[in-house]
Design a protein around this motif. Structure first.
Motif, PDB file in Angstrom:
ATOM      1  N   ILE A  46      50.277 -35.778  38.832  1.00 40.16           N
ATOM      2  CA  ILE A  46      49.366 -34.709  38.453  1.00 40.16           C
ATOM      3  C   ILE A  46      50.012 -34.057  37.236  1.00 40.16           C
ATOM      4  CG2 ILE A  46      48.218 -32.585  39.119  1.00 40.16           C
ATOM      5  CD1 ILE A  46      49.548 -34.936  41.766  1.00 40.16           C
ATOM      6  N   LEU A  47      49.369 -34.201  36.075  1.00 36.75           N
ATOM      7  CA  LEU A  47      50.006 -33.861  34.807  1.00 36.75           C
ATOM      8  C   LEU A  47      49.125 -32.936  33.962  1.00 36.75           C
ATOM      9  CD1 LEU A  47      51.110 -37.522  34.100  1.00 36.75           C
ATOM     10  CD2 LEU A  47      52.543 -35.683  35.005  1.00 36.75           C
ATOM     11  N   ASP A  48      49.741 -31.921  33.392  1.00 34.52           N
ATOM     12  CA  ASP A  48      49.089 -30.972  32.491  1.00 34.52           C
ATOM     13  C   ASP A  48      48.037 -30.128  33.208  1.00 34.52           C
ATOM     14  OD1 ASP A  48      49.029 -29.785  29.973  1.00 34.52           O
ATOM     15  OD2 ASP A  48      47.335 -30.993  29.309  1.00 34.52           O
ATOM     16  N   VAL A  49      48.143 -30.046  34.513  1.00 31.74           N
ATOM     17  CA  VAL A  49      47.232 -29.249  35.328  1.00 31.74           C
ATOM     18  C   VAL A  49      47.942 -28.979  36.662  1.00 31.74           C
ATOM     19  CG1 VAL A  49      46.045 -31.244  36.355  1.00 31.74           C
ATOM     20  CG2 VAL A  49      44.809 -29.097  36.082  1.00 31.74           C
ATOM     21  N   GLY A  50      47.551 -27.948  37.344  1.00 35.81           N
ATOM     22  CA  GLY A  50      48.131 -27.681  38.664  1.00 35.81           C
ATOM     23  C   GLY A  50      49.085 -26.510  38.705  1.00 35.81           C
ATOM     24  N   GLY A  51      49.611 -26.099  37.557  1.00 36.29           N
ATOM     25  CA  GLY A  51      50.431 -24.893  37.494  1.00 36.29           C
ATOM     26  C   GLY A  51      51.798 -24.958  38.127  1.00 36.29           C
ATOM     27  N   LYS A  52      52.360 -26.181  38.282  1.00 37.02           N
ATOM     28  CA  LYS A  52      53.700 -26.251  38.877  1.00 37.02           C
ATOM     29  C   LYS A  52      54.388 -27.557  38.470  1.00 37.02           C
ATOM     30  CE  LYS A  52      52.101 -28.303  43.244  1.00 37.02           C
ATOM     31  NZ  LYS A  52      52.104 -28.178  44.702  1.00 37.02           N
ATOM     32  N   ASP A  53      55.687 -27.550  38.665  1.00 41.91           N
ATOM     33  CA  ASP A  53      56.504 -28.756  38.554  1.00 41.91           C
ATOM     34  C   ASP A  53      57.061 -29.007  39.946  1.00 41.91           C
ATOM     35  OD1 ASP A  53      56.162 -28.859  35.781  1.00 41.91           O
ATOM     36  OD2 ASP A  53      57.949 -27.671  35.404  1.00 41.91           O
ATOM     37  N   GLU A  54      56.769 -30.179  40.478  1.00 47.03           N
ATOM     38  CA  GLU A  54      57.251 -30.501  41.814  1.00 47.03           C
ATOM     39  C   GLU A  54      57.344 -32.015  41.972  1.00 47.03           C
ATOM     40  OE1 GLU A  54      56.217 -29.608  46.526  1.00 47.03           O
ATOM     41  OE2 GLU A  54      54.729 -29.108  45.003  1.00 47.03           O
ATOM     42  N   ILE A  55      58.476 -32.468  42.453  1.00 44.60           N
ATOM     43  CA  ILE A  55      58.664 -33.869  42.801  1.00 44.60           C
ATOM     44  C   ILE A  55      58.619 -33.924  44.330  1.00 44.60           C
ATOM     45  CG2 ILE A  55      60.149 -35.900  42.613  1.00 44.60           C
ATOM     46  CD1 ILE A  55      59.193 -34.744  39.870  1.00 44.60           C
ATOM     47  N   VAL A  56      57.588 -34.536  44.876  1.00 41.73           N
ATOM     48  CA  VAL A  56      57.382 -34.596  46.320  1.00 41.73           C
ATOM     49  C   VAL A  56      57.982 -35.902  46.841  1.00 41.73           C
ATOM     50  CG1 VAL A  56      55.682 -34.560  48.185  1.00 41.73           C
ATOM     51  CG2 VAL A  56      55.248 -33.273  46.073  1.00 41.73           C
ATOM     52  N   LYS A  57      58.836 -35.782  47.852  1.00 43.03           N
ATOM     53  CA  LYS A  57      59.482 -36.957  48.444  1.00 43.03           C
ATOM     54  C   LYS A  57      59.088 -37.083  49.908  1.00 43.03           C
ATOM     55  CE  LYS A  57      63.406 -36.730  45.305  1.00 43.03           C
ATOM     56  NZ  LYS A  57      64.862 -36.705  45.173  1.00 43.03           N
ATOM     57  N   ASN A  58      59.090 -38.329  50.388  1.00 39.90           N
ATOM     58  CA  ASN A  58      58.820 -38.547  51.811  1.00 39.90           C
ATOM     59  C   ASN A  58      60.123 -38.395  52.606  1.00 39.90           C
ATOM     60  OD1 ASN A  58      60.272 -40.964  51.528  1.00 39.90           O
ATOM     61  ND2 ASN A  58      58.435 -42.240  51.521  1.00 39.90           N
ATOM     62  N   ALA A  59      60.071 -38.654  53.911  1.00 34.74           N
ATOM     63  CA  ALA A  59      61.234 -38.479  54.791  1.00 34.74           C
ATOM     64  C   ALA A  59      62.396 -39.382  54.396  1.00 34.74           C
ATOM     65  CB  ALA A  59      60.834 -38.744  56.241  1.00 34.74           C
ATOM     66  N   ASP A  60      62.110 -40.518  53.743  1.00 34.99           N
ATOM     67  CA  ASP A  60      63.155 -41.442  53.296  1.00 34.99           C
ATOM     68  C   ASP A  60      63.718 -41.085  51.929  1.00 34.99           C
ATOM     69  OD1 ASP A  60      62.871 -42.984  55.619  1.00 34.99           O
ATOM     70  OD2 ASP A  60      61.234 -44.149  54.705  1.00 34.99           O
ATOM     71  N   GLY A  61      63.212 -40.003  51.332  1.00 36.74           N
ATOM     72  CA  GLY A  61      63.700 -39.575  50.022  1.00 36.74           C
ATOM     73  C   GLY A  61      63.033 -40.280  48.853  1.00 36.74           C
ATOM     74  N   GLU A  62      62.008 -41.067  49.124  1.00 31.92           N
ATOM     75  CA  GLU A  62      61.280 -41.757  48.052  1.00 31.92           C
ATOM     76  C   GLU A  62      60.257 -40.808  47.434  1.00 31.92           C
ATOM     77  OE1 GLU A  62      59.663 -44.801  50.525  1.00 31.92           O
ATOM     78  OE2 GLU A  62      61.241 -46.227  50.007  1.00 31.92           O
ATOM     79  N   ILE A  63      60.123 -40.877  46.122  1.00 27.13           N
ATOM     80  CA  ILE A  63      59.148 -40.039  45.425  1.00 27.13           C
ATOM     81  C   ILE A  63      57.744 -40.552  45.728  1.00 27.13           C
ATOM     82  CG2 ILE A  63      58.293 -39.306  43.167  1.00 27.13           C
ATOM     83  CD1 ILE A  63      61.218 -39.510  42.182  1.00 27.13           C
ATOM     84  N   VAL A  64      56.891 -39.648  46.205  1.00 25.52           N
ATOM     85  CA  VAL A  64      55.519 -40.025  46.526  1.00 25.52           C
ATOM     86  C   VAL A  64      54.493 -39.313  45.646  1.00 25.52           C
ATOM     87  CG1 VAL A  64      56.014 -40.696  48.906  1.00 25.52           C
ATOM     88  CG2 VAL A  64      55.391 -38.328  48.400  1.00 25.52           C
ATOM     89  N   GLN A  65      54.923 -38.250  44.968  1.00 25.68           N
ATOM     90  CA  GLN A  65      54.001 -37.527  44.105  1.00 25.68           C
ATOM     91  C   GLN A  65      54.802 -36.726  43.084  1.00 25.68           C
ATOM     92  OE1 GLN A  65      51.460 -34.360  45.861  1.00 25.68           O
ATOM     93  NE2 GLN A  65      49.748 -35.701  45.287  1.00 25.68           N
ATOM     94  N   VAL A  66      54.267 -36.662  41.870  1.00 26.17           N
ATOM     95  CA  VAL A  66      54.924 -35.943  40.779  1.00 26.17           C
ATOM     96  C   VAL A  66      53.920 -34.985  40.154  1.00 26.17           C
ATOM     97  CG1 VAL A  66      56.043 -36.172  38.535  1.00 26.17           C
ATOM     98  CG2 VAL A  66      56.457 -37.898  40.308  1.00 26.17           C
ATOM     99  N   TRP A  67      54.260 -33.694  40.165  1.00 26.68           N
ATOM    100  CA  TRP A  67      53.463 -32.652  39.510  1.00 26.68           C
ATOM    101  C   TRP A  67      54.265 -32.153  38.306  1.00 26.68           C
ATOM    102  CZ3 TRP A  67      48.912 -30.226  41.656  1.00 26.68           C
ATOM    103  CH2 TRP A  67      48.544 -30.698  42.916  1.00 26.68           C
TER     104      TRP A  67
END
Length: 183
Positions: A46-67
């Motif tokens: 999710i880029l240039d929209v959303g109003g935040k910077d966040e790297i979302v990881k699952n329980a295994d520490g893998e990146i599943v979403q990037v804001w």
């Protein structure tokens, strides 16, 4: 799946999509253009929209979403005073090689960020300033979502080619240097 804001088209969001197409392949990147947060939450990036910077990881520490956005107050600045844009943050996320990041910022990213953020800094020529001014639909005509989508695709194809050429030059700089030194 990439979520970016809907019209108008800006060089920042078009460049973000081109960067991801380069990274994952054109056929592997789909784009959702909306400002609706619930729809954006279905995307991987999710880029240039959303109003935040966040790297979302699952329980295994893998990146599943990037804001990555730059419309929030704490968006940050580069060392040269350029306010970070979404494309700035995405380049830093995608490329581990510091020299590639530095060269991309100098040649392509920082001029786009300066224009997108409305800063009055001289950091080079914005090779992509045509995106919003030339490729966007004609203001004298009634707005058309279909026309905006067509303009976005045209801009994206052009930006993708420019990005490829810039990265080709960056990645082959040692070859050129060695060729000149041997001559």
């Amino acid at each position: 799946r990439v979520g970016i804001h809907s019209e108008p088209n800006h060089a920042d969001d078009v460049l973000c999509v081109a960067l991801l197409q380069r990274e994952y392949g054109k056929d592997n990147v789909s784009v959702l253009r909306t400002r609706e947060i619930d729809k954006l939450k279905t995307c991987d990036y999710i880029l240039d929209v959303g109003g935040k910077d966040e790297i979302v990881k699952n329980a295994d520490g893998e990146i599943v979403q990037v804001w990555l956005d730059h419309h929030q107050k704490d968006s940050g600045y580069e060392e040269n005073g350029v306010k970070k844009a979404a494309c700035s943050k995405l380049v830093d996320f995608l490329y581990e090689d510091e020299q590639i990041r530095k060269d991309l910022h100098k040649i392509l990213i920082d001029p786009v960020a300066v224009d997108d953020n409305g800063q009055d800094l001289q950091v080079g020529k914005n090779l992509l300033n045509f995106v919003g001014y030339v490729i966007e639909q004609d203001w004298t005509l009634p707005p058309s979502k279909a026309k905006s989508e067509q303009c976005f695709q045209t801009a994206l194809n052009m930006v993708f080619e420019i990005l490829n050429k810039v990265l080709e030059r960056i990645l082959n700089r040692d070859f050129g240097t060695n060729l000149i030194l041997s001559a």
